[in-house]
Design a protein around this motif. Sequence first.
Motif: not given
Length: 217
Positions: A139, A179, A198
Amino acid sequence: VRASRAIGNGDLTKRTEIKSTDEIGLLANTFDEMTENLQHRTLELEKTNKILQQMDRTKMRFIQLAAHELRTPLTLTQGYAQMVQYKAKGNDELARFTRGILEGTSRMIEIIDNMLDVSRIDMNQLDYMPGAVQIDEIIEKVRRTFSSALEDRNLTFVVEDLEKLSVIQGDKDLLYKLFYHVIVNAIKFTPDGGRITVCGRQLDTSQVEVTVQDTGI
């Protein structure tokens, strides 16, 4: 009854073989005609399906060929642009132009890679390389990719509880792409000044859940 059961099991060649002229014979003739029509329609559908499958295979081969053919000149363009960028130190205008070329070629290479991934998925040829994966690192990599877009749009990007998630088994590259697309969708449909969050939670020792939420439509 035997004919109807056979047809119900998929044998469309079966007929009643009843030749009488009474009500049962009339019913049997009508039944046989319906079965024959159904058989013809089924054969036509099978032929059409084979044609569609061939067209689909041709489409996939075209995508693969086009992607590979496009990759070579793009790689050359990218390489020359990097050389120009290196020699353009001190020339802000030239550096800006080469940066634009590099960003454009990188985007096109990314599109080509996605095209190849789609064709591999469709043909069950996508290679899956599992390994130890830390979700928060993936991420963070995606966040860095969009740092300029987030800043330009004044979007707040919040990460919650991802560092608490255990290491899982997965393909780092494919998870990054996953993602990437989810988050780029959130950026695209979130108004300026909005918020993208997130967060994650542990489901069990080997599974985690990641949620992407935004304040867009």
